[in-house]
Design a protein around this motif. Sequence first.
Motif, PDB file in Angstrom:
ATOM      1  N   VAL A 159       0.837  -1.205   0.000  1.00  0.00           N
ATOM      2  CA  VAL A 159       0.000   0.000   0.000  1.00  0.00           C
ATOM      3  C   VAL A 159       0.872   1.254   0.000  1.00  0.00           C
ATOM      4  CG1 VAL A 159      -1.685   1.340   1.331  1.00  0.00           C
ATOM      5  CG2 VAL A 159      -2.010  -1.128   1.032  1.00  0.00           C
ATOM      6  N   ASN A 160       1.914   1.275   0.832  1.00  0.00           N
ATOM      7  CA  ASN A 160       2.795   2.443   0.896  1.00  0.00           C
ATOM      8  C   ASN A 160       3.516   2.705  -0.421  1.00  0.00           C
ATOM      9  OD1 ASN A 160       2.164   3.168   3.538  1.00  0.00           O
ATOM     10  ND2 ASN A 160       3.761   1.870   4.390  1.00  0.00           N
ATOM     11  N   GLU A 161       3.827   1.638  -1.150  1.00  0.00           N
ATOM     12  CA  GLU A 161       4.508   1.775  -2.443  1.00  0.00           C
ATOM     13  C   GLU A 161       3.533   1.955  -3.609  1.00  0.00           C
ATOM     14  OE1 GLU A 161       7.279  -1.516  -2.785  1.00  0.00           O
ATOM     15  OE2 GLU A 161       8.494  -0.749  -1.127  1.00  0.00           O
ATOM     16  N   LYS A 162       2.256   2.068  -3.298  1.00  0.00           N
ATOM     17  CA  LYS A 162       1.189   2.262  -4.282  1.00  0.00           C
ATOM     18  C   LYS A 162       1.124   1.141  -5.315  1.00  0.00           C
ATOM     19  CE  LYS A 162       0.555   7.151  -3.716  1.00  0.00           C
ATOM     20  NZ  LYS A 162       0.203   8.394  -4.367  1.00  0.00           N
ATOM     21  N   LEU A 163       1.430  -0.064  -4.862  1.00  0.00           N
ATOM     22  CA  LEU A 163       1.234  -1.245  -5.698  1.00  0.00           C
ATOM     23  C   LEU A 163      -0.129  -1.860  -5.430  1.00  0.00           C
ATOM     24  CD1 LEU A 163       4.782  -2.827  -5.349  1.00  0.00           C
ATOM     25  CD2 LEU A 163       3.839  -1.548  -7.298  1.00  0.00           C
TER      26      LEU A 163
END
Length: 109
Positions: free
Chosen positions: A28-32
């Motif tokens: 989620v933090n890496e927008k994957l």
Amino acid sequence: MEKSPELRMVFVSISSYDSAVHIAKILVNEKLAACCTVNQNLMSIFGWQGHTQERHENIMMIKTTEAKIAVLEARIKELHNDEVPEIVALPVDSASASYLEWVLQSLAD
């Protein structure tokens, strides 16, 4: 409901709940992933290296888009403890317009 040709639901099994949460936060933090849902305490029975195995597992349900799948898969393989992690992506035929919009906005660079 709206047709969503780009939306994907990715299922990943993992033995440790803490590892599943750790991986989910990274994705989620890496927008994957727009969202990762972790279902706990499931039982998997599978063949591995000529033997039937049983293992308590957690299933991650990852909401993403087709454009993110290749990088998502590579990142999961980097973070996952299994030699051959289960990573299965399914197309989502349709979703509510507001949910689809939220997913797309969440994954925008």
